[in-house]
Design a protein around this motif. Structure first.
Motif, mmCIF file in Angstrom:
data_model
loop_
_atom_site.group_PDB
_atom_site.id
_atom_site.type_symbol
_atom_site.label_atom_id
_atom_site.label_comp_id
_atom_site.label_asym_id
_atom_site.label_seq_id
_atom_site.Cartn_x
_atom_site.Cartn_y
_atom_site.Cartn_z
ATOM 1 N N ASP A 294 -35.002 64.215 -35.532
ATOM 2 C CA ASP A 294 -35.906 63.224 -36.098
ATOM 3 C C ASP A 294 -37.078 62.890 -35.180
ATOM 4 O OD1 ASP A 294 -34.180 62.118 -34.305
ATOM 5 O OD2 ASP A 294 -33.332 60.637 -35.683
ATOM 6 N N LEU B 134 -36.649 61.165 -41.340
ATOM 7 C CA LEU B 134 -37.104 60.116 -40.438
ATOM 8 C C LEU B 134 -36.406 58.777 -40.634
ATOM 9 C CD1 LEU B 134 -40.967 60.737 -40.333
ATOM 10 C CD2 LEU B 134 -39.282 61.254 -38.572
ATOM 11 N N GLU B 135 -35.546 58.674 -41.621
ATOM 12 C CA GLU B 135 -34.873 57.393 -41.852
ATOM 13 C C GLU B 135 -33.955 57.025 -40.693
ATOM 14 O OE1 GLU B 135 -34.602 56.830 -46.656
ATOM 15 O OE2 GLU B 135 -33.071 58.076 -45.700
ATOM 16 N N SER C 250 -44.660 57.973 -40.481
ATOM 17 C CA SER C 250 -45.094 58.266 -41.844
ATOM 18 C C SER C 250 -46.328 57.447 -42.213
ATOM 19 C CB SER C 250 -43.960 57.973 -42.830
ATOM 20 O OG SER C 250 -42.870 58.832 -42.610
ATOM 21 N N LEU D 3 -34.608 57.172 -37.641
ATOM 22 C CA LEU D 3 -35.371 56.518 -36.572
ATOM 23 C C LEU D 3 -35.763 55.090 -36.924
ATOM 24 C CD1 LEU D 3 -37.833 59.241 -35.209
ATOM 25 C CD2 LEU D 3 -35.925 58.179 -34.013
ATOM 26 N N ARG E 8 -33.228 68.211 -39.734
ATOM 27 C CA ARG E 8 -32.878 66.826 -40.041
ATOM 28 C C ARG E 8 -32.188 66.110 -38.882
ATOM 29 N NH1 ARG E 8 -30.628 67.516 -46.129
ATOM 30 N NH2 ARG E 8 -30.202 69.601 -45.297
ATOM 31 N N GLY F 125 -39.598 55.885 -37.339
ATOM 32 C CA GLY F 125 -39.837 56.934 -38.323
ATOM 33 C C GLY F 125 -40.816 56.484 -39.394
ATOM 34 N N TRP F 126 -40.704 55.230 -39.809
ATOM 35 C CA TRP F 126 -41.636 54.706 -40.808
ATOM 36 C C TRP F 126 -43.043 54.601 -40.247
ATOM 37 C CZ3 TRP F 126 -42.400 54.703 -45.601
ATOM 38 C CH2 TRP F 126 -43.253 53.781 -46.219
ATOM 39 N N ALA G 22 -41.022 63.204 -36.201
ATOM 40 C CA ALA G 22 -41.971 62.101 -36.045
ATOM 41 C C ALA G 22 -43.199 62.544 -35.260
ATOM 42 C CB ALA G 22 -41.289 60.922 -35.355
ATOM 43 N N TYR H 96 -40.372 61.272 -44.637
ATOM 44 C CA TYR H 96 -39.606 60.113 -44.159
ATOM 45 C C TYR H 96 -38.187 60.126 -44.732
ATOM 46 C CZ TYR H 96 -37.966 55.343 -43.606
ATOM 47 O OH TYR H 96 -37.193 54.242 -43.314
#
Length: 244
Positions: A167, A98-99, A109, A101, A164, A105-106, A171, A94
């Motif tokens: 994303d 993924l931050e 995760s 998104l 990176r 993204g969370w 995910a 994450y």
């Protein structure tokens, strides 16, 4: 009437604590990986998770060899596995990619960590079932799932490709690995694999080469091992579907 039991309040041999100490060592690797994740030290965070995966299984082996297996040790091992192979990889990936998104993204995760938790719970239930004599795992084991999960990180560390900016792909990758952990198809287990005595020397030679690669080209080794494991999974699924 069975063998004699040692009293629960009697003296405890120090050597019987070795399996639990190994479990705690792996837990320390996983927790320290989280620390380095948020310090943007991705190489140390991923390396510690690989160490945790290598240490995993040694506690169970020691417990069997030392006749020190206990319900406490089994529960400690399961909780340690959730931190090392569910929480730590989810936070690493994450923070890595993924931050951008935001909430989506969370969620990816979270789904990965929850699937790992469900996988471990199912494994614990199966381990307590005396009729379960299968020589393979059901779904991808938690350590293997963690190693698959951190693939986007090690792909960047190997210098091959930086994901990176991808994303959405990361995910989807995390969701896919989570689904593999809770899947119902059988997967290969090293414990069930057998070889002829004549081929044992070649296995030892291959192990030496693997250790050499891990010490010199760790990230490249991880990327190659990921593709090899995915190929074994695909072969196992095809074989399972033909039997079904």
């Amino acid at each position: 009437m069975g063998g004699r039991r040692e009293p629960r309040d009697g003296p405890l041999p120090i050597v019987s604590l070795l399996p639990n100490l190994v479990t705690i060592l792996g837990l320390c690797f996983g927790l320290t990986s989280i620390r380095f994740t948020f310090a943007d030290r991705f190489e140390l965070a991923a390396g510690l998770l690989i160490l945790a995966a290598l240490v995993d299984g040694m506690d169970g082996l020691l417990a069997r060899r030392l006749n020190a297996a206990s319900p406490f040790g089994a529960e400690l091992d399961s909780l340690s596995d959730f931190v090392c192979f569910g929480v730590a990889p989810a936070l690493l990936v994450y923070h890595f990619g993924l931050e951008g998104l935001a909430g989506m993204g969370w969620l990816a995760s979270l789904a990965f960590a929850i699937c790992c938790c469900l996988r471990l719970a199912r494994f614990n239930v199966a381990a307590k079932d005396e009729t379960n004599a299968s020589g393979s795992f059901t779904g991808v084991p938690a350590p293997a799932g963690a190693m698959l999960g951190i693939f986007p990180v090690t792909l960047m560390l190997s210098g091959l490709f930086d994901l990176r900016g991808w994303d959405v792909f990361i995910a989807v990758w995390m969701l896919g690995v989570g689904a593999l952990m809770i899947a119902r198809f059988p997967t290969v287990s090293l414990k069930a694999m057998k070889i002829s005595r004549d081929n044992a020397v070649y296995v030892l030679l291959a192990a030496a080469l693997v250790i050499g690669l891990m010490l010199t080209r760790l990230w490249m080794f991880h990327v190659g091992a990921t593709f090899l494991y995915l190929a074994l999974l695909a072969w196992g699924v095809l074989k399972w579907r033909r039997r079904a």
